[in-house]
Design an enzyme around this catalytic site. Structure first.
Site, PDB file in Angstrom:
ATOM      1  N   ALA A 128     -15.131   8.736  35.978  1.00  0.00           N
ATOM      2  CA  ALA A 128     -16.113   7.750  35.690  1.00  0.00           C
ATOM      3  C   ALA A 128     -16.501   8.386  34.359  1.00  0.00           C
ATOM      4  O   ALA A 128     -16.601   7.570  34.061  1.00  0.00           O
ATOM      5  CB  ALA A 128     -17.330   8.895  36.421  1.00  0.00           C
ATOM      6  N   ASP A 169      -9.942   6.383  42.503  1.00  0.00           N
ATOM      7  CA  ASP A 169     -10.985   6.961  42.135  1.00  0.00           C
ATOM      8  C   ASP A 169     -11.865   5.837  41.012  1.00  0.00           C
ATOM      9  O   ASP A 169     -12.741   5.612  40.575  1.00  0.00           O
ATOM     10  CB  ASP A 169     -11.163   8.250  41.693  1.00  0.00           C
ATOM     11  CG  ASP A 169     -10.903   9.310  42.382  1.00  0.00           C
ATOM     12  OD1 ASP A 169     -11.227   8.764  43.773  1.00  0.00           O
ATOM     13  OD2 ASP A 169     -11.361  10.816  42.685  1.00  0.00           O
TER      14      ASP A 169
HETATM   15  C1  MEV Z   1      -9.830  12.509  45.189  1.00  0.00           C
HETATM   16  O1  MEV Z   1     -11.163  11.514  44.830  1.00  0.00           O
HETATM   17  C2  MEV Z   1      -8.974  11.753  46.583  1.00  0.00           C
HETATM   18  C3  MEV Z   1      -7.496  12.083  45.963  1.00  0.00           C
HETATM   19  O2  MEV Z   1      -6.687  11.081  46.890  1.00  0.00           O
HETATM   20  C4  MEV Z   1      -6.717  12.474  45.131  1.00  0.00           C
HETATM   21  C5  MEV Z   1      -5.894  10.120  44.926  1.00  0.00           C
HETATM   22  O3  MEV Z   1      -6.756   9.320  45.393  1.00  0.00           O
HETATM   23  O4  MEV Z   1      -5.527  10.302  43.039  1.00  0.00           O
HETATM   24  C6  MEV Z   1      -7.516  13.558  46.330  1.00  0.00           C
END
Ligand code: MEV
Length: 349
Positions: A128, A169
């Site tokens: 973000a 993300d």
């Molecule tokens: C992090 O919010 C999510 C993970 O799966 C890492 C990613 O997907 O890049 C742990």
């Protein structure tokens, strides 16, 4: 966002020049199902949290030492040809990728980030901040920023922040509603389930970089078990997507609990997370699991509409330092600003 640079008056002297500034925004996200396994090819389901926003302000900068001191989510950094290597951060890498794509590699930009997202809690603060920063720099220089370029720049930053980033993300912090993400592509997912979501902060920061590396080691150590885990994850994510769109809250809660078991097997749960999952279940939640990278961070609980206050209270009594509720109504609406989450009353000051 992408029009002419915003002008900010910095002096009472009407004749004084007004330096250009650019402004960009983004927000937190939460993963419903699929964290970690999404790095290894499964789908994942996530939704934006606009109630936890980030604002970035960009100005033309001067060469000199990079200042990247985080203080309560507010920090400032220089990006571009500053004449100093400095440690890379996700937002800086994202901005430098944007400058490179615009052929502005000689530029130096000074970015202030005001991040209301708790850091290192699995709520997407790094993506973000990068998204808001790139939008601010685009605004500063009057660059048109298409969705694919913005995603790519944020992803460059996320590869630094996560070690290996799936893109969930970057997609979710830029999304306007719930998404089903698979191998770099996000599509909106409809929600009819009549339930609310409570997010509870363990108060413990977790390193996504370390968690992703740890899961990789666990999967690499036992390929047969890795295939089983990823196969089961795929089944759970598929059934959860159908439960969401077809309104089966109890089944969705069960899938969350099963996914939590997989995440525990992958080594990213903790006793504190387990205690919050148990507290949510004991308070009547359909299901609960960690959300994000784990090793701390947040727990997400699915509750019947109207019972979120009781589940929130139980989570706080079990040690959560704060909770937020995302209503079913807001998740069901596809409107850009409609996925509202509200901070719950805090019992731990
Ligand atoms: C992090 O919010 C999510 C993970 O799966 C890492 C990613 O997907 O890049 C742990």
């Amino acid at each position: 966002m992408n029009g002419q640079p915003v002008r900010e008056r910095v002096s009472d002297d009407a004749a004084a020049p007004e330096p250009a500034v650019g402004v960009g925004h983004s927000h937190a996200k939460a993963i419903l199902l699929g964290e970690h396994t999404v790095v290894h090819g499964t789908a994942a389901i996530a939704f934006p949290l606009p109630a936890l926003p980030v604002r970035a302000i960009a100005r033309p900068g001067r060469s000199g030492p990079r200042a990247e001191v985080a203080a309560e989510g507010h920090f400032r950094f220089l990006a571009g040809e500053t004449g100093e290597a400095g440690p890379p951060s996700g937002p800086r890498v994202a901005v430098e990728e944007a400058l490179r794509r615009w052929g502005m590699t000689g530029a130096v930009v000074d970015v202030v980030v005001e991040c209301d997202i708790p850091l290192a809690r699995g709520l997407g603060s790094s993506a973000a901040c990068a998204g808001a920063a790139v939008r601010a720099v685009a605004d500063l220089y009057g660059r048109v920023l298409d969705a694919a370029t913005l995603y790519d720049c944020v992803q460059c930053g996320e590869q630094v922040a996560h070690g290996r980033a799936s893109g969930i993300d970057a997609s979710a912090v830029l999304a306007n509603g719930p998404i089903l993400f698979h191998q770099g592509t996000a599509r909106p997912i409809g929600i009819t389930v009549a339930a609310d979501l409570v997010i509870a902060d363990t108060g413990v920061p977790g390193s996504t970089h370390e968690a992703v590396a740890g899961v990789r080691r666990t999967l690499d150590a036992d390929p047969r078990s890795a295939r089983r885990v990823l196969h089961r994850a795929t089944e759970l994510i598929g059934s959860a997507a159908a439960d969401l769109t077809e309104g089966r809250a109890a089944e969705l809660g069960a899938a969350m609990l099963d996914f939590q078991d997989l995440l525990a097997e992958l080594g990213v749960s903790t006793p504190r997370i387990d205690a919050l999952v148990t507290a949510a279940r004991d308070a009547g939640a359909f299901g609960a699991k960690l959300t994000g990278a784990g090793f701390g961070g947040c727990v997400l609980a699915l509750t019947a509409t109207g019972t979120a206050p009781a589940v929130s209270a139980a989570l706080r009594a079990a040690g959560a330092v704060r909770t937020w509720t995302v209503t079913a109504r807001s998740l069901r609406s596809p409107a850009p600003s409609s996925t509202a989450s509200t901070p719950d009353r805090e019992t731990h000051p």
